[in-house]
Scaffold this motif. Structure first.
Motif, PDB file in Angstrom:
ATOM      1  N   PHE A 102      19.678 -44.230   0.798  1.00 21.45           N
ATOM      2  CA  PHE A 102      19.020 -43.469   1.854  1.00 21.45           C
ATOM      3  C   PHE A 102      19.909 -43.337   3.089  1.00 21.45           C
ATOM      4  N   ALA A 103      20.772 -44.312   3.318  1.00 21.58           N
ATOM      5  CA  ALA A 103      21.691 -44.203   4.447  1.00 21.58           C
ATOM      6  C   ALA A 103      22.593 -42.978   4.303  1.00 21.58           C
ATOM      7  N   ALA A 104      22.998 -42.672   3.072  1.00 22.38           N
ATOM      8  CA  ALA A 104      23.833 -41.488   2.843  1.00 22.38           C
ATOM      9  C   ALA A 104      23.073 -40.224   3.202  1.00 22.38           C
ATOM     10  N   PHE A 105      21.788 -40.163   2.863  1.00 25.67           N
ATOM     11  CA  PHE A 105      21.000 -38.967   3.161  1.00 25.67           C
ATOM     12  C   PHE A 105      20.690 -38.853   4.646  1.00 25.67           C
ATOM     13  N   PHE A 106      20.380 -39.979   5.279  1.00 23.15           N
ATOM     14  CA  PHE A 106      20.190 -39.947   6.731  1.00 23.15           C
ATOM     15  C   PHE A 106      21.505 -39.566   7.423  1.00 23.15           C
ATOM     16  N   GLY A 107      22.629 -40.023   6.857  1.00 27.96           N
ATOM     17  CA  GLY A 107      23.927 -39.651   7.407  1.00 27.96           C
ATOM     18  C   GLY A 107      24.173 -38.155   7.295  1.00 27.96           C
ATOM     19  N   ALA A 108      23.750 -37.559   6.169  1.00 27.09           N
ATOM     20  CA  ALA A 108      23.894 -36.108   6.002  1.00 27.09           C
ATOM     21  C   ALA A 108      23.066 -35.361   7.038  1.00 27.09           C
ATOM     22  N   SER A 226      15.773 -23.017   2.086  1.00 32.51           N
ATOM     23  CA  SER A 226      15.745 -22.735   3.525  1.00 32.51           C
ATOM     24  C   SER A 226      16.916 -23.375   4.246  1.00 32.51           C
ATOM     25  N   GLY A 227      18.108 -23.097   3.784  1.00 35.02           N
ATOM     26  CA  GLY A 227      19.312 -23.566   4.458  1.00 35.02           C
ATOM     27  C   GLY A 227      19.409 -25.072   4.544  1.00 35.02           C
ATOM     28  N   ILE A 228      20.103 -25.538   5.556  1.00 35.40           N
ATOM     29  CA  ILE A 228      20.379 -26.964   5.703  1.00 35.40           C
ATOM     30  C   ILE A 228      19.110 -27.747   6.027  1.00 35.40           C
ATOM     31  N   TYR A 229      18.190 -27.146   6.785  1.00 36.84           N
ATOM     32  CA  TYR A 229      16.958 -27.870   7.115  1.00 36.84           C
ATOM     33  C   TYR A 229      16.118 -28.087   5.864  1.00 36.84           C
ATOM     34  N   GLY A 230      15.925 -27.034   5.075  1.00 35.99           N
ATOM     35  CA  GLY A 230      15.141 -27.182   3.855  1.00 35.99           C
ATOM     36  C   GLY A 230      15.767 -28.174   2.891  1.00 35.99           C
ATOM     37  N   SER A 231      17.097 -28.133   2.786  1.00 34.22           N
ATOM     38  CA  SER A 231      17.788 -29.051   1.868  1.00 34.22           C
ATOM     39  C   SER A 231      17.583 -30.506   2.273  1.00 34.22           C
ATOM     40  N   THR A 232      17.829 -30.802   3.562  1.00 38.34           N
ATOM     41  CA  THR A 232      17.707 -32.196   4.007  1.00 38.34           C
ATOM     42  C   THR A 232      16.250 -32.649   4.012  1.00 38.34           C
ATOM     43  N   PHE A 233      15.330 -31.746   4.367  1.00 38.06           N
ATOM     44  CA  PHE A 233      13.908 -32.109   4.400  1.00 38.06           C
ATOM     45  C   PHE A 233      13.419 -32.529   3.018  1.00 38.06           C
ATOM     46  N   PHE A 234      13.657 -31.683   2.019  1.00 35.08           N
ATOM     47  CA  PHE A 234      13.147 -31.985   0.678  1.00 35.08           C
ATOM     48  C   PHE A 234      13.963 -33.081  -0.003  1.00 35.08           C
ATOM     49  N   MET A 235      15.237 -33.192   0.348  1.00 41.35           N
ATOM     50  CA  MET A 235      16.046 -34.265  -0.221  1.00 41.35           C
ATOM     51  C   MET A 235      15.524 -35.624   0.229  1.00 41.35           C
ATOM     52  N   LEU A 236      15.279 -35.778   1.523  1.00 40.45           N
ATOM     53  CA  LEU A 236      14.822 -37.061   2.053  1.00 40.45           C
ATOM     54  C   LEU A 236      13.380 -37.363   1.655  1.00 40.45           C
ATOM     55  N   VAL A 281      10.077 -49.383   1.006  1.00 37.93           N
ATOM     56  CA  VAL A 281       9.625 -47.996   0.992  1.00 37.93           C
ATOM     57  C   VAL A 281       8.886 -47.662   2.287  1.00 37.93           C
ATOM     58  N   ASP A 282       8.077 -48.602   2.783  1.00 35.52           N
ATOM     59  CA  ASP A 282       7.368 -48.393   4.056  1.00 35.52           C
ATOM     60  C   ASP A 282       8.342 -48.177   5.205  1.00 35.52           C
ATOM     61  N   VAL A 283       9.361 -49.022   5.286  1.00 31.40           N
ATOM     62  CA  VAL A 283      10.325 -48.937   6.390  1.00 31.40           C
ATOM     63  C   VAL A 283      11.099 -47.620   6.330  1.00 31.40           C
ATOM     64  N   VAL A 284      11.492 -47.200   5.131  1.00 29.69           N
ATOM     65  CA  VAL A 284      12.213 -45.933   4.997  1.00 29.69           C
ATOM     66  C   VAL A 284      11.342 -44.775   5.476  1.00 29.69           C
ATOM     67  N   TRP A 285      10.042 -44.829   5.161  1.00 26.09           N
ATOM     68  CA  TRP A 285       9.162 -43.749   5.601  1.00 26.09           C
ATOM     69  C   TRP A 285       9.067 -43.691   7.126  1.00 26.09           C
ATOM     70  N   LEU A 286       9.056 -44.840   7.778  1.00 29.84           N
ATOM     71  CA  LEU A 286       9.025 -44.837   9.244  1.00 29.84           C
ATOM     72  C   LEU A 286      10.247 -44.110   9.802  1.00 29.84           C
ATOM     73  N   GLY A 287      11.422 -44.346   9.198  1.00 26.89           N
ATOM     74  CA  GLY A 287      12.621 -43.632   9.603  1.00 26.89           C
ATOM     75  C   GLY A 287      12.502 -42.140   9.351  1.00 26.89           C
ATOM     76  N   LEU A 288      11.927 -41.788   8.192  1.00 29.08           N
ATOM     77  CA  LEU A 288      11.721 -40.381   7.871  1.00 29.08           C
ATOM     78  C   LEU A 288      10.775 -39.717   8.863  1.00 29.08           C
ATOM     79  N   PHE A 289       9.674 -40.385   9.133  1.00 29.97           N
ATOM     80  CA  PHE A 289       8.685 -39.816  10.047  1.00 29.97           C
ATOM     81  C   PHE A 289       9.302 -39.552  11.418  1.00 29.97           C
ATOM     82  N   LEU A 290      10.121 -40.484  11.872  1.00 30.00           N
ATOM     83  CA  LEU A 290      10.720 -40.348  13.197  1.00 30.00           C
ATOM     84  C   LEU A 290      11.789 -39.269  13.232  1.00 30.00           C
TER      85      LEU A 290
END
Length: 295
Positions: A102-108, A226-236, A281-290
């Motif tokens: 997940f760090a790689a995806f957050f990095g992207a 939907s470009g870079i936003y759609g890619s990162t949104f659905f990827m994460l 999984v809970d902690v990762v979701w908090l990062g996603l939500f933020l």
């Protein structure tokens, strides 16, 4: 078979080594079949999709039998403290690998939003070179990128379903912790009720995420295209959803094991391992939500 081996619990200096297993070979064959089918499916082979699902089904059966052998070894008393330490180290490193995943995806997401987008907008160039390439392009986030790839779209408000799903996952962490305390206290009925409630909350989270995806595609034009936003949104969010689904399945298996009385107050690492995974999984979701929904 595992029951033919000497019981190492009577000797703490003996490390249990199972007999030769056929499951690694069978799993490799099933994975090969699945990947062959997937590659063929992507290349429009008529038999590709069927082959892929045959391989996945075979892998599922193999993993079920393989883990059944491990459970049998555990309840038969073949694991001593040394084996328990190995399991704990293995789970720690597995979760660490998931953190890096997940760090790689957050990095992207960070790179695209904080570095690439300003560069495309001409920041720091002094020449506004973007005007020569993409006239009128705005470097504001969210963005589909230069050329408005995929067309216009709307984002999902953080204070609707995402907030509700956040509360659901946080509640599931609490119910799982209560179930763990019930297990260590020998309260079997309480254990089953709160562990079952955790499973229900995981299923509800997945249901709402599917609802969110349907709304995004149908009403907001927010898609993988939907470009870079759609890619990162659905990827994460998509990979996180896969992890929630896997965690929910693991909790179901643990619920049945608790129902069968497999765990004691002192010996229940399988329960702990799944609890560790669920809290991750809970902690990762908090990062996603933020960082995906709020900021």
């Amino acid at each position: 078979m595992a029951h033919e081996a000497p019981n190492p619990n009577t000797h703490d200096d003996i490390y249990f080594v199972p007999h030769d297993s056929k499951w690694p070979l069978f799993a490799s064959v099933a994975l090969f079949v699945a990947m062959l089918g997937l590659a063929s499916w992507f290349n429009d082979a008529s038999w590709g999709m069927t082959t892929f699902f045959v391989g996945i089904a075979g892998l599922a059966v193999i993993l079920f039998k393989w883990f059944a052998d491990v459970v049998l070894e555990s309840v038969s008393g073949y694991y001593n403290k040394q084996v328990d330490v190995s399991f704990r180290m293995g789970m720690v490193w597995f979760i660490f690998s998931e953190i890096m995943f997940f760090a790689a995806f957050f990095g992207a997401l960070f790179y695209a939003r904080t570095l690439a987008l300003p560069w495309l907008g001409g920041e720091g160039s002094g020449l506004s070179t973007n005007e020569f390439l993409w006239g009128g392009f705005s470097a504001a986030w969210p963005s589909a990128g230069p050329g408005d790839i995929g067309g216009g779209f709307q984002t999902i408000p953080a204070w609707g379903l995402p907030l509700l799903n956040t509360l659901i996952l946080l509640t599931s962490g609490v119910t799982l912790t209560i179930a763990h305390h019930a297990l260590t206290a020998g309260q079997r009925t309480k254990l089953l009720w709160f562990l079952g409630l955790t499973v229900v909350l995981g299923c509800v989270f997945l249901f709402f995420q599917i609802e969110e995806y349907v709304h995004a595609y149908r009403d907001l034009n927010l898609t993988l295209g939907s470009g870079i936003y759609g890619s990162t949104f659905f990827m994460l969010t998509g990979f996180h959803g896969v992890h929630v689904a896997l965690g929910t399945f693991m909790l179901i298996v643990i619920w049945f094991r608790c129902y069968r009385g497999h765990f004691t107050r002192e010996n229940h690492f399988a329960f702990e391992a799944v609890a560790w995974y669920w809290h991750f999984v809970d902690v990762v979701w908090l990062g996603l939500f933020l960082f995906v929904y709020v900021v």
